[in-house]
Design a protein around this motif. Structure first.
Motif, PDB file in Angstrom:
ATOM      1  N   ASN A 157      -4.827   1.365  -8.034  1.00 28.35           N
ATOM      2  CA  ASN A 157      -6.043   2.180  -7.880  1.00 28.35           C
ATOM      3  C   ASN A 157      -7.065   1.480  -6.979  1.00 28.35           C
ATOM      4  OD1 ASN A 157      -5.438   4.245 -10.197  1.00 28.35           O
ATOM      5  ND2 ASN A 157      -5.198   2.223 -11.138  1.00 28.35           N
ATOM      6  N   PRO A 158      -6.697   1.127  -5.753  1.00 32.19           N
ATOM      7  CA  PRO A 158      -7.613   0.354  -4.905  1.00 32.19           C
ATOM      8  C   PRO A 158      -8.922   1.078  -4.614  1.00 32.19           C
ATOM      9  CG  PRO A 158      -5.766   1.205  -3.618  1.00 32.19           C
ATOM     10  CD  PRO A 158      -5.437   1.444  -5.053  1.00 32.19           C
ATOM     11  N   HIS A 159      -8.905   2.400  -4.685  1.00 36.88           N
ATOM     12  CA  HIS A 159     -10.124   3.168  -4.383  1.00 36.88           C
ATOM     13  C   HIS A 159     -11.207   2.966  -5.445  1.00 36.88           C
ATOM     14  CE1 HIS A 159      -8.049   5.676  -7.294  1.00 36.88           C
ATOM     15  NE2 HIS A 159      -9.116   6.455  -7.413  1.00 36.88           N
ATOM     16  N   PHE A 176       0.829  -1.213   0.000  1.00 40.78           N
ATOM     17  CA  PHE A 176       0.000   0.000   0.000  1.00 40.78           C
ATOM     18  C   PHE A 176       0.863   1.261   0.000  1.00 40.78           C
ATOM     19  CE2 PHE A 176      -2.619  -3.134   2.462  1.00 40.78           C
ATOM     20  CZ  PHE A 176      -3.598  -3.323   1.498  1.00 40.78           C
ATOM     21  N   PRO A 177       1.699   1.456  -1.016  1.00 35.21           N
ATOM     22  CA  PRO A 177       2.547   2.654  -1.015  1.00 35.21           C
ATOM     23  C   PRO A 177       1.738   3.918  -1.311  1.00 35.21           C
ATOM     24  CG  PRO A 177       2.812   1.475  -3.078  1.00 35.21           C
ATOM     25  CD  PRO A 177       1.917   0.629  -2.214  1.00 35.21           C
ATOM     26  N   SER A 178       2.073   4.975  -0.625  1.00 35.82           N
ATOM     27  CA  SER A 178       1.483   6.278  -0.948  1.00 35.82           C
ATOM     28  C   SER A 178       2.087   6.757  -2.263  1.00 35.82           C
ATOM     29  CB  SER A 178       1.788   7.281   0.154  1.00 35.82           C
ATOM     30  OG  SER A 178       3.190   7.528   0.227  1.00 35.82           O
ATOM     31  N   ASN A 226     -13.319 -12.138  -9.439  1.00 39.08           N
ATOM     32  CA  ASN A 226     -12.753 -10.805  -9.673  1.00 39.08           C
ATOM     33  C   ASN A 226     -13.316  -9.790  -8.681  1.00 39.08           C
ATOM     34  OD1 ASN A 226     -13.472 -12.303 -12.312  1.00 39.08           O
ATOM     35  ND2 ASN A 226     -11.690 -11.092 -12.883  1.00 39.08           N
ATOM     36  N   PRO A 227     -12.511  -8.811  -8.286  1.00 35.11           N
ATOM     37  CA  PRO A 227     -13.058  -7.723  -7.467  1.00 35.11           C
ATOM     38  C   PRO A 227     -14.054  -6.905  -8.277  1.00 35.11           C
ATOM     39  CG  PRO A 227     -10.833  -7.191  -8.188  1.00 35.11           C
ATOM     40  CD  PRO A 227     -11.077  -8.623  -8.583  1.00 35.11           C
ATOM     41  N   LEU A 228     -15.025  -6.341  -7.604  1.00 37.26           N
ATOM     42  CA  LEU A 228     -16.062  -5.532  -8.248  1.00 37.26           C
ATOM     43  C   LEU A 228     -15.680  -4.057  -8.215  1.00 37.26           C
ATOM     44  CD1 LEU A 228     -19.069  -7.386  -6.623  1.00 37.26           C
ATOM     45  CD2 LEU A 228     -18.327  -7.579  -9.008  1.00 37.26           C
ATOM     46  N   TYR A 229     -16.172  -3.317  -9.179  1.00 38.82           N
ATOM     47  CA  TYR A 229     -15.878  -1.885  -9.243  1.00 38.82           C
ATOM     48  C   TYR A 229     -16.649  -1.112  -8.179  1.00 38.82           C
ATOM     49  CZ  TYR A 229     -13.898  -3.003 -13.813  1.00 38.82           C
ATOM     50  OH  TYR A 229     -13.153  -3.547 -14.830  1.00 38.82           O
ATOM     51  N   ASP A 230     -16.029  -0.079  -7.662  1.00 43.43           N
ATOM     52  CA  ASP A 230     -16.739   0.901  -6.845  1.00 43.43           C
ATOM     53  C   ASP A 230     -17.285   1.940  -7.820  1.00 43.43           C
ATOM     54  OD1 ASP A 230     -17.574   3.033  -5.255  1.00 43.43           O
ATOM     55  OD2 ASP A 230     -15.998   2.720  -3.767  1.00 43.43           O
ATOM     56  N   TRP A 231     -18.479   1.676  -8.335  1.00 42.11           N
ATOM     57  CA  TRP A 231     -19.036   2.513  -9.390  1.00 42.11           C
ATOM     58  C   TRP A 231     -19.277   3.944  -8.931  1.00 42.11           C
ATOM     59  CZ3 TRP A 231     -18.303   1.512 -14.136  1.00 42.11           C
ATOM     60  CH2 TRP A 231     -18.325   0.221 -14.639  1.00 42.11           C
ATOM     61  N   SER A 290      -8.404  -9.243 -12.739  1.00 42.38           N
ATOM     62  CA  SER A 290      -7.985 -10.126 -11.657  1.00 42.38           C
ATOM     63  C   SER A 290      -7.665  -9.306 -10.415  1.00 42.38           C
ATOM     64  CB  SER A 290      -6.748 -10.917 -12.091  1.00 42.38           C
ATOM     65  OG  SER A 290      -6.160 -11.578 -10.999  1.00 42.38           O
ATOM     66  N   ILE A 291      -7.918  -9.881  -9.239  1.00 48.44           N
ATOM     67  CA  ILE A 291      -7.508  -9.235  -7.994  1.00 48.44           C
ATOM     68  C   ILE A 291      -5.999  -9.043  -7.979  1.00 48.44           C
ATOM     69  CG2 ILE A 291      -7.378 -11.456  -6.791  1.00 48.44           C
ATOM     70  CD1 ILE A 291      -8.137  -7.988  -5.254  1.00 48.44           C
ATOM     71  N   LEU A 292      -5.284  -9.846  -8.767  1.00 49.59           N
ATOM     72  CA  LEU A 292      -3.825  -9.775  -8.819  1.00 49.59           C
ATOM     73  C   LEU A 292      -3.318  -8.714  -9.789  1.00 49.59           C
ATOM     74  CD1 LEU A 292      -3.038 -13.620  -8.943  1.00 49.59           C
ATOM     75  CD2 LEU A 292      -3.451 -12.166  -6.947  1.00 49.59           C
ATOM     76  N   SER A 293      -4.211  -7.904 -10.346  1.00 47.66           N
ATOM     77  CA  SER A 293      -3.808  -6.982 -11.410  1.00 47.66           C
ATOM     78  C   SER A 293      -3.142  -5.723 -10.880  1.00 47.66           C
ATOM     79  CB  SER A 293      -5.017  -6.590 -12.259  1.00 47.66           C
ATOM     80  OG  SER A 293      -5.852  -5.700 -11.553  1.00 47.66           O
ATOM     81  N   ALA A 294      -2.328  -5.132 -11.742  1.00 45.85           N
ATOM     82  CA  ALA A 294      -1.666  -3.871 -11.418  1.00 45.85           C
ATOM     83  C   ALA A 294      -2.668  -2.754 -11.210  1.00 45.85           C
ATOM     84  CB  ALA A 294      -0.694  -3.505 -12.545  1.00 45.85           C
ATOM     85  N   ASP A 295      -3.794  -2.809 -11.922  1.00 45.45           N
ATOM     86  CA  ASP A 295      -4.794  -1.748 -11.812  1.00 45.45           C
ATOM     87  C   ASP A 295      -5.438  -1.719 -10.430  1.00 45.45           C
ATOM     88  OD1 ASP A 295      -5.165  -0.976 -14.905  1.00 45.45           O
ATOM     89  OD2 ASP A 295      -4.949  -3.126 -14.690  1.00 45.45           O
ATOM     90  N   VAL A 296      -5.740  -2.890  -9.876  1.00 48.42           N
ATOM     91  CA  VAL A 296      -6.335  -2.955  -8.543  1.00 48.42           C
ATOM     92  C   VAL A 296      -5.323  -2.484  -7.508  1.00 48.42           C
ATOM     93  CG1 VAL A 296      -7.428  -4.450  -6.828  1.00 48.42           C
ATOM     94  CG2 VAL A 296      -7.845  -4.844  -9.264  1.00 48.42           C
TER      95      VAL A 296
END
Length: 498
Positions: free
Chosen positions: A232-234, A169-171, A264-269, A223-229
């Motif tokens: 951009n966890p928010h 979780f790097p800032s 897969n994780p779901l989007y925070d729409w 995937s939960i393992l993706s660079a995007d998640v």
């Protein structure tokens, strides 16, 4: 360039990994150009691929590690020889050229050695101006992806949820420091992405010169393992520790009685809307730079998505939750232009609301002929019942058995109906369904290469709901002989798809 061709067109579904070649997996090299030549010679104007993003668990292109990066196994070593980054002597002479399946572990080890050698040679030269342009244009995703892959390799752990806190979780400030710490490793990952997009763009241009348009495929989830998640966890529905509280899937259906638990994780729409869908706009713009048409995987999920508790073992116990599809596609249209060149994969449980969303933006839907004979009653997937031409007609897709294998598994009454409908004795049922597909009023007709070659079930690409043995199908030779070419040319002329 969007596909503006208004003709009735035909094409072929073949993922590049399924091409023949000498490195255990298909790639963007000579065999890809031979396939374009085959398409052009047989009056096929569409080449549909599966997602080209980095494959994830189970080697699935729909469980990708990035929404933006490319799968580097598709880089052609022979083209690296052509540009002086490798020599002919660097290429292995003993590697099996005729694998009928992709052996991903072996292929990855082989190509990694070649890519490392190519990078060493690249580092000794002044990078071309195209490299600097690539760095500038793709910086919005490229640096984070390169850092992500570098940490994965350093830790030996693909799952970022198991990384040390400093990596997990790097800032933004900490991430900048990590860029410096991992600069050498990142440079290698960036080099690979530069090669991927350079070769893809060259292949796409070759196809365009031959009158062939590219159809891409955009997975709805990552995937939960993706660079995007990770980066951009928010934008995703995650717990405080980064793990998803609920995951994606579909309820029980034709493919699986327990449903499909994709995980897969779901989007925070709400957050995506708050940010004016900027991540989606960036994603769509990149896809539009790569393809002439884009198939939206699981289009149903843009209207409502199936949410399953992450502790569940099957997808049976989920709930439908609304998604802001109308707002999303309005924002994409405004940012990217209208009409969006999108094909809606409207399969599965389709409600009037899903149809309304698709029609509001004039997206063509999909008609899969294998599903038209699931029982002996008439249904709207039969070609004579199509309600408009705004569809892409398929004999089957990557998720279906081959037509030959599918027919063999039908009950006797269903076989009789199929044979009567396509006017066949059953001896070559693939050709019968192909003719139905071509003859339909659908604007586009797309055939899996397996059906064109009348291959059986061993050539199937994917069995939904099964974790192993998928995405491995390959052609062992360039099987596009003159008989096949002439037959396809005849059918495109006969049914006005020239």
């Amino acid at each position: 360039m969007y596909l503006s061709d208004t003709r009735r067109l035909a094409g072929v579904l073949l993922h590049p990994t399924s091409l023949p070649g000498g490195f255990g997996i298909g790639d963007f090299g000579l065999e890809a150009r031979k396939f374009v030549d085959f398409l052009s010679a047989s009056n096929q104007h569409l080449w549909q691929v599966l997602p080209l993003n980095p494959i994830g668990p189970g080697n699935s292109p729909y469980q990708c590690f990035s929404a933006f990066a490319g799968e580097t196994l598709l880089i052609s070593p022979e083209e690296l020889v052509d540009i002086g980054l490798l020599t002919r002597q660097d290429l292995p002479s003993s590697f099996d050229k005729n694998y009928a399946r992709v052996h991903y572990k072996e292929v990855t080890a082989l190509k990694e050695k070649l890519f490392q050698k190519a990078y060493q040679n690249f580092s000794l030269k002044e990078p071309p101006k195209e490299y600097h342009t690539f760095l500038s244009q793709e910086s919005f995703w490229l640096n984070d992806f390169a850092l992500f892959r570098s940490i994965q390799k350093k830790t030996g752990q693909e799952n970022w949820l198991k990384w040390e806190r400093e990596y997990r979780f790097p800032s933004r400030e900490e991430r900048t420091s990590l860029y410096s710490l991992f600069q050498q490793e990142m440079d290698y990952e960036i080099f690979l992405q530069f090669l991927f997009f350079s070769q893809w763009n060259s292949l796409k241009e070759y196809a365009r010169q031959k009158g062939v348009y590219m159809i891409g495929d955009l997975p709805i989830f990552l995937s939960i393992l993706s660079a995007d998640v990770w980066a951009n966890p928010h934008l995703f529905q995650l717990d405080e520790d980064g793990s998803p509280a609920k995951v994606a899937g579909v309820p029980p259906d034709y493919f699986c009685e327990d449903g499909q638990l994709w995980g897969n994780p779901l989007y925070d729409w709400q957050m995506h809307q708050k940010e004016d869908f900027s991540w989606w706009i960036a994603r769509m713009k990149m896809q539009l730079s790569m393809y002439d048409l884009i198939r939206l995987d699981h289009f149903r999920g843009y209207e409502s998505y199936w949410a399953v508790d992450s502790k569940e073992k099957t997808a049976k116990n989920g709930i439908w939750k609304k998604a802001p599809g109308f707002q999303l596609f309005t924002a994409l249209t405004k940012a990217c232009g209208a009409p969006l060149p999108i094909i809606a994969e409207d399969l599965g449980i389709i409600t009037p609301e899903v149809v309304k969303l698709r029609n509001a933006f004039h997206f063509p839907g999909m008609k899969v002929l294998q599903f038209a004979f699931m029982d002996t009653a008439d249904n709207d997937l039969l070609p004579h019942r199509f309600d408009s031409s705004n569809y892409v007609c398929y004999t089957g897709t990557h998720d279906n058995d081959t037509t030959k294998g599918w027919y063999r598994g039908l009950e006797a009454d269903a076989k009789k109906k199929v044979c009567a409908y396509v006017n066949s004795s059953g001896s070559n049922i693939s050709q019968g369904l192909i003719r139905c597909c071509y003859a339909s009023i659908a604007k586009y007709a797309v055939l899996p290469i397996q059906d064109i070659l009348s291959l059986g079930s061993r050539a199937r690409m994917n069995v939904p709901g099964t974790p192993r043995g998928n995405w491995e199908f390959r052609l062992t030779i360039s099987s596009y002989d003159d008989t096949i070419i002439e037959e396809l040319k005849f059918l495109t002329t006969l049914y006005g798809r020239e």
